[in-house]
Structures are given as C-alpha cells and as structure tokens.
Write a protein that holds these residues in place. Structure first.
Motif, PDB file in Angstrom:
ATOM      1  N   THR A 174       0.705  -1.399   0.009  1.00  0.00           N
ATOM      2  CA  THR A 174       0.122   0.127   0.054  1.00  0.00           C
ATOM      3  C   THR A 174       0.811   1.271   0.211  1.00  0.00           C
ATOM      4  O   THR A 174       1.830   1.217   0.362  1.00  0.00           O
ATOM      5  CB  THR A 174      -0.815   0.051   1.392  1.00  0.00           C
ATOM      6  OG1 THR A 174      -1.816   1.232   0.904  1.00  0.00           O
ATOM      7  CG2 THR A 174      -0.019   0.196   2.605  1.00  0.00           C
ATOM      8  N   SER A 389      -5.313  -4.508   3.295  1.00  0.00           N
ATOM      9  CA  SER A 389      -5.649  -3.714   2.072  1.00  0.00           C
ATOM     10  C   SER A 389      -6.891  -4.161   1.466  1.00  0.00           C
ATOM     11  O   SER A 389      -7.259  -5.219   1.216  1.00  0.00           O
ATOM     12  CB  SER A 389      -4.759  -3.636   1.004  1.00  0.00           C
ATOM     13  OG  SER A 389      -3.621  -2.895   1.448  1.00  0.00           O
ATOM     14  N   GLY A 391      -9.222  -2.899  -1.820  1.00  0.00           N
ATOM     15  CA  GLY A 391      -9.146  -2.127  -3.060  1.00  0.00           C
ATOM     16  C   GLY A 391      -9.703  -2.292  -4.150  1.00  0.00           C
ATOM     17  O   GLY A 391     -10.445  -3.709  -4.377  1.00  0.00           O
ATOM     18  N   SER A 412      -9.852   4.458  -9.044  1.00  0.00           N
ATOM     19  CA  SER A 412      -9.237   3.350  -7.994  1.00  0.00           C
ATOM     20  C   SER A 412      -9.450   3.957  -6.611  1.00  0.00           C
ATOM     21  O   SER A 412      -9.432   5.103  -6.188  1.00  0.00           O
ATOM     22  CB  SER A 412      -7.681   3.040  -8.315  1.00  0.00           C
ATOM     23  OG  SER A 412      -6.760   4.238  -7.729  1.00  0.00           O
ATOM     24  N   ASP A 414      -8.172   2.490  -2.235  1.00  0.00           N
ATOM     25  CA  ASP A 414      -7.086   1.604  -1.585  1.00  0.00           C
ATOM     26  C   ASP A 414      -7.327   2.043  -0.130  1.00  0.00           C
ATOM     27  O   ASP A 414      -6.777   3.051   0.095  1.00  0.00           O
ATOM     28  CB  ASP A 414      -5.855   1.616  -2.149  1.00  0.00           C
ATOM     29  CG  ASP A 414      -5.189   0.544  -1.256  1.00  0.00           C
ATOM     30  OD1 ASP A 414      -5.220   0.249  -0.170  1.00  0.00           O
ATOM     31  OD2 ASP A 414      -3.798   0.341  -1.644  1.00  0.00           O
ATOM     32  N   THR A 455      -7.304   7.466  -2.910  1.00  0.00           N
ATOM     33  CA  THR A 455      -8.237   7.560  -4.062  1.00  0.00           C
ATOM     34  C   THR A 455      -7.469   8.082  -5.210  1.00  0.00           C
ATOM     35  O   THR A 455      -6.692   9.241  -5.083  1.00  0.00           O
ATOM     36  CB  THR A 455      -9.448   8.287  -3.607  1.00  0.00           C
ATOM     37  OG1 THR A 455      -9.173   9.540  -3.140  1.00  0.00           O
ATOM     38  CG2 THR A 455     -10.295   7.385  -2.673  1.00  0.00           C
TER      39      THR A 455
END
Length: 753
Positions: A174, A389, A391, A412, A414, A455
């Motif tokens: 991450t 995580s 995501g 995306s 996460d 984001t």
C-alpha cells in the motif's frame, strides 16, 4: 464428365486446422499468419490461437510468421497441428502491458521500457530477483542477502520510496507504508515476464513511481496440460525446489506454482533463511467477451539479518557476522479478481477487487546500539509492521478508429489500516564485539495504527496525428488521507500525537513516438512523478511536520532501430530528472531536527541497450547507463551539500551477456555474464569513495526430451566486492557480495502438446 470432375475436386480439397502458441509461455498467439507453401492460401489465427486453412489442392507444408517471433516452415498432415513459435532474440516488437495498462507493441510506448522474457527467466535459473532485474540497462537491484534488497533506477543506491513494485498492474504494498524489501513478497516461480518502466510512471500508477516501476506479470494458464518439477542445490548451503502445473479445459484454465528455498550456514555466519512462495491463478471465460481472472499469492519468509562489515573483515573475506539473533520475518497473502467485459469491438471495461495482508516482524541489527556505561551491554528493539488492504480499480478502454486511437480512463480506491509496535530489548555483547543474546523487556517503545486511504482518477489518450506520429497525453489525480492514532503518550520514541493529514497531487504526462523509417523510431516525453511522505516521515517525531509530496519533473528523448537484417536491435534514452520538495532531516535553531521539504536534486544520464545475433547459434546482449546525480540545493542535519555528487551514485552501471546455443548440439546452452559498477562517493560530503566492482557469472544447461540439467557459477573469479558501501559517523559499512558459488539443478518438464 463435369459431374465427375466436380466430385474429384471436392474430394481433393484439403483442410488443415491447428493452434499456434508461444514456445516459452505456452500462451496462444492471435493474429499469426499461416500460408500454404503450395498455392499461397492464407489465414490468420484467432483469439485462442486456433486456425483453419482450406485449399482445393493438397497442402504439404505451411509458412508460419508473426511479428516478434522466428518464422517457421513445417510439414503438415490431416490431423490437428500444434505449432510453437520462438520469440526473436532481437525484436523491436515485443508486446508490453505496462505502458498503458493495455497490450501494445514496445514501439508504441513513448518511454524507456524493457522486458525480461520467459525465455531469459528460464535460461538464467535465478535464485534471487536481482539476477534478472540487473540485466535491464540503468537498473541495479542491490543484493542485501537472502532476497533482501534495495533498488536503483535513475537514482543512487538507496532505500527511498521512489520505486513502485506491481503485480499485474496492482501495487504489491500500500502507498504510505513503503518497504525497500518489498520484492521478498514476489513468487519467482510464478513469473511469465517482468516489465520495467524507467522514469516516472505516476500518470498511470500513482505515487512512488518516480525512478521507475517494475511490473511482475504472473503466468497465464497453459492451453494444454503442462507441469514442472525441479530441485537445486548450492555450494554454500542453498537448497530449493520449484513446481508448477497448468491446463485449460474448455472455458476454465488454471495455473499453480511455487518454490521452497532453504539455506543453512555456520552459526558465526548468521546467514540462514527459508522461504515458501505459492501462487494460484484461475481464468474463466463466460463467453468470447466476458472473462474472470483470479490470482492468489502466499509468501512465508524468514532470514537472519547478517548486517554489514568493517573494511578489515570485508577485505580479508572474513564474512562472519557480529550478530547472532537479528532476523526479518515476512508473511503475506494477496488475492485479486478482475472481471473484463468487451461490450463491442471498440469498448471494454474491467473491474478489479483486491485484498492484501502483510506482516513484517524484525529484530533489526541497525537498531542495536552500545550502552556507554557497560561495554558488554547494548540495547535494541523488536518490531512489527502490518497492514490489510481493501481496494478496487475500475477502468474503461474505448478505441477511436477515426484517429487510430485509444482512450483509457479509470478510478481506484485503496483503504489500508496499518499497525506498528516496537518493544525494547536488552542485548548482551562479548569481548569480541559479537552481540549474542537478547531479552525482551516490559517496555513498549512504539504502538500506533494508521488508516491509509488512497483514491485516484486517471486518463490517457493515444492517437495517431499522422501515419508515422503517435501522441500520448495522460493525467492522474491522487489524494491520500492519513488518520494516525497513537496508543502511547507522544514522545521522542513513541511518536507524534493523534493526527489527521491528507496530500493530493496532479501528475500529467505528454509524449510521442515517430517512425522515422522502417524499423527506426524515436520518442520523447515529459512526465511527472511524486512520492508522498511515509508514515515514519510524518509521525516518528514529537510533532507532525508540515510536509508536501516530493515531486519530480522528467524530460526524456530516445530512439530505437533494427540492424543487420533484423539480427540486431539497439535503443538509447537520454533523460533529465529534477526533484524538488524532497524530504530531508533539517536541524532547527534550537538544536533539534525535523523532517522538511528542503531538498532539490538533479539526475541526468544516458541508457543504452544492444542485442545482436550474428548467427543462429550465438546471441549477444549489452546494456548500461552513464549518469550524474547531484545535490542542487540540499541541507541535511545542519550540513549543506549543495553542488556535491549524491552519495552511493555510481556514474556507470553495465551488464552484458553472451549466449551460445549450438545447432549441432540441440538443447545445450552456455553463457557468460558481466556486471560492472563504477567508482562512487560513499558519503554526502564527498570525502570517501568505493572503487566499484567487476563480476563475472557463468551458466550452462542441457535439455533432452523432458529433462533439463544445469550448473550456474556466480562470481566466477571469486572477486571480493560489496553491493553497497555507506560511510557515516560510526564508520564505513560494507555489504559483501556473494563469493564464488556453484549451483546445480535438474528439472522434469511435462507438456502434452
């Protein structure tokens, strides 16, 4: 009479059917040209590599050709024909996915990008990833022992969060919790290929893709039953077993592969380790337009932390460790699924959901320090860094036939809750300076958790402005939110008080490729990379510093060409990378230190890659970089280094290899590899240097039917060298490179083609 002739003609008509696949990966090849050698009747293979060719005349042989592969002529019969094509050694037209998140030719990407192919992976028989990655010009993955590492791509040798590690386009770790040893979490036995982007790739992949991004592509399921089992042993206590099995049945395909490695050495070496790595992949095609791909990875790793050596022990080849208990443990599980839907020939959407769980536990040697009051006592810590995580990535690709273009857009998210704790340990030291025992004390040094949320939205437009000119315009916006919760009272060891912070960054890119002539092209790009503050940058002090993401502007031109009737291939890249807002530790007026955005650096250089096969038996590869890394405006811990060459920044890195595969001795291969690193400063003050090194490696193998045997000799001349050297106020530390080591192995391959 006419009726009889017609009947005879129908009876004489020939139909040939078969499948074309990659000889190294067992993957089907779409778009392969199959031509009848008798009458020129032509067909093209479909998505699954299947082809049909019909002719009113008898077909005895066919010609098979595909860009980037060696052409083939072979005899055929009425039965189903499987055809395997070997990739060309020196091809301009390698297929990559990392340049745009979509499959495309290398020559369509306005960036420096290199591929480590399946053939090269199979021939190298690497026991560590650096043995593969260091074949890429301008890249040096620093071996810190037992798969531990740091990285250099258009940057000095170091531990900074300036490199992004991906698996099938998804970051392995991450954002905000960077670890320079992240590639321990890669399963070498599951790789189909490795793609290396040099220079910023933040416009597509986000933060940390500054010096470059390494994308590890997992093996796709084979189109027919295949399996492999191999064992390997080494002269320095290394043992390893690899396996894989794969097949496709109707709509379902699977791959499973992994390895177990173990090393045992004498106690005074403190250099044992073991690793279990497993990967499983399942592909399911609902129909021709909908496909689901799921991949799971599991890594369990533990190693002794050997530490560095002083100059006396290093140059005398006395590699015994001063530590007897330091260790690193890694336990990782990753799971992701990607659903792809082709709406029509011009529109495709993919949705990826992923989960990661990583735990790193350490008793690190670098935290051990002596107690002035007692020469036989020291202090240290054991710690654990962990995160989970959750995501998603949603992406749509729209082809634009009117301008021969493609528009890629995506979003995306996460969310990664992370935890960290450290406990004080009491350390015993003997009269020889060896730290031999420790005991855990009832004292928490650090205990916190951080919620990380990343984001992003990105877009990339590619189009042909003219028949020869292709333009690429891209941009990405990232926002990173940190919520820090300290379970202890704030302090110098315990960290900052509870806090909330956020960072955002906009990263554009523009580039073009231009085909000057047949097999000659040039490219140029301007791109931006950024690296946000890590958790430790923000919260390790008593107060939270006001920091911005470090930003880097990259200016780059390059080109490629094929020569000697496509027997040779050459590419070159020139770049200038300017870094600003780099996070450094600055001394304040009251004598304390604080992290600030105060660093400006410049990195510029040239990278060259040449491949040449003068004959079918012989292939030559040579690549390298010449670069300068300068502190433009840089103050660290109260000292000004502006104008100095950056520490641990070798001016040149070279890797070259010559491989011999004689036609008269089918299945035999012999290669010799050279790795060289230039002289560099070991401190920011530029007062001390290390002369670099020159190392040779030899590899030999032989395959007959389903059996393969090999022998690899690392550091053939038994040179004494260090993979990295650092000078500090405590002295100069050498991380020794591997002395001469012989590894031998045997493998059984099953392919029901």
């Amino acid at each position: 009479m006419l009726f009889a002739i017609a009947i005879a003609s129908v009876c004489a008509q020939t139909t040939i059917k078969g499948a074309v696949f990659d000889a190294a990966t067992n993957q089907p090849l779409e778009g392969v040209s199959i031509v009848s050698a008798q009458n020129g009747v032509t067909t093209i293979s479909g998505k699954n590599g299947i082809f049909f060719i019909k002719s009113p005349l008898q077909i005895n042989s066919i010609l098979v050709s595909y860009i980037g592969y060696q052409p083939l002529q072979l005899a055929v019969n009425d039965s189903f024909t499987n055809i395997s094509l070997k990739p060309s050694f020196a091809s301009l037209y390698e297929v990559v996915v990392s340049g745009s998140r979509e499959l495309q030719r290398r020559t369509e990407v306005p960036a420096a990008i290199n591929v480590i192919s399946k053939t090269l992976i199979n021939d190298t028989k690497a026991t560590r990833l650096d043995m593969l990655v260091n074949k890429v010009p301008g890249v040096f993955m620093v071996d810190l022992g037992n798969e531990q590492h740091s990285m250099s791509v258009r940057q000095p040798l170091g531990y900074s969060n300036l490199f992004l590690y991906l698996e099938d386009g998804i970051p392995i770790r991450t954002v905000g919790d960077f670890n320079h040893n992240a590639l321990i979490e890669v399963n070498q036995a599951s790789l189909e290929r490795i793609e290396v982007i040099k220079g910023p790739a933040s416009s597509l992949y986000g933060s940390e893709a500054v010096g470059g991004a390494l994308n590890f592509i997992t093996q796709s399921p084979s189109i027919f039953p295949s399996a492999k089992l191999q064992v390997e042993t080494g002269s320095r206590g290394y043992r390893r077993t690899d396996f894989n099995v794969s097949n496709t049945y109707k709509k379902f395909g699977f791959f499973a592969g992994g390895y177990y490695a173990n090393q045992n050495q004498e106690d005074n070496q403190h250099n044992d380790f073991n690793k279990t790595a497993l990967t499983a992949r399942a592909d399911y095609a609902f129909n021709d337009r909908i496909k689901l791909v799921t991949v799971a990875d599991y890594i369990n790793y533990k190693t002794d932390q050997k530490g560095g050596l002083d100059s006396t022990h290093f140059y005398n080849k006395d590699y015994q460790s001063f530590y007897r208990f330091s260790y690193r443990k890694v336990n990782t599980f990753r799971l992701r699924s990607t659903l792809t839907k082709e709406w029509n020939d011009n529109n495709k959407t993919s949705f990826t959901a992923f989960y990661r769980h990583s735990v790193i536990g350490q008793n690190p040697f670098y935290y051990i320090s002596d107690l002035p009051a007692n020469p036989l006592k020291a202090k240290g810590q054991i710690n654990e860094d962990a995160f989970k995580s959750y995501g998603t990535v949603l992406q749509h690709v729209k082809k634009l036939p009117a301008i021969n273009g493609k528009w890629i857009t995506g979003i995306s998210a996460d969310f990664s809750p992370a935890t960290y704790f450290a406990k004080y340990i009491d350390v015993d030291k003997d009269n020889n300076g060896v730290y031999y025992n420790y005991s855990v004390q009832d004292s928490l040094l650090t205990n916190y958790n951080v919620d990380l949320l990343n984001t992003a939205a990105y877009t990339q437009l590619e189009f042909n402005a003219t028949a020869k000119l292709k333009v690429v315009v891209a941009a990405r916006y990232d926002r990173l939110d940190y919520r820090f919760d300290n379970h202890l009272l704030p302090g110098a060891f315990t960290g900052a008080p509870d806090a909330k912070d956020h960072f955002d960054h906009f990263t554009p890119k523009i580039g073009f490729t231009y085909n000057v002539a047949k097999n000659i092209g040039v490219y140029s790009n301007y791109s931006v990379g950024f690296a946000p503050p890590n958790i430790t940058d923000l919260y390790s002090g008593v107060i939270v510093p006001a920091l911005k993401p470090a930003a880097y502007n990259n200016y780059e031109v390059g080109g490629w060409m094929s020569f000697a009737k496509a027997k040779g291939y050459a590419e070159v890249s020139f770049y200038k990378l300017d870094g600003s807002n780099e996070i450094v530790n600055v001394r304040l007026e009251d004598g304390t230190y604080q992290n600030q955005n105060a660093g400006i650096t410049r990195h510029k250089g040239v990278e060259v890659n040449v491949k040449y096969a003068p004959c079918k038996d012989l292939s030559i590869r040579a690549g390298g970089t010449y670069a300068q890394h300068i502190y433009k405006n840089y103050e660290l811990s109260g000292k000004n280094y502006s104008g100095n060459t950056m520490s641990q920044a070798p001016p040149y890195i070279i890797n070259a290899e010559i491989t011999y595969k004689p036609a008269f001795f089918k299945g035999f291969r012999l290669s010799m590899e050279y790795q060289g690193l230039g002289k560099y400063y070991t401190d920011a003050q530029n007062t001390s240097t290390y002369n670099g090194f020159h190392v040779f490696n030899a590899r030999m193998g032989y395959s007959v039917k389903s059996i393969e045997i090999w022998a690899n000799c690392t550091n053939l001349t038994d040179a004494v060298y260090a993979t990295t050297v650092e000078k500090s106020v405590y002295g100069t530390t050498y991380r020794p490179g591997q002395l001469r080591t012989l590894n031998i192995g045997i493998a059984y391959n099953y392919n029901k083609k």
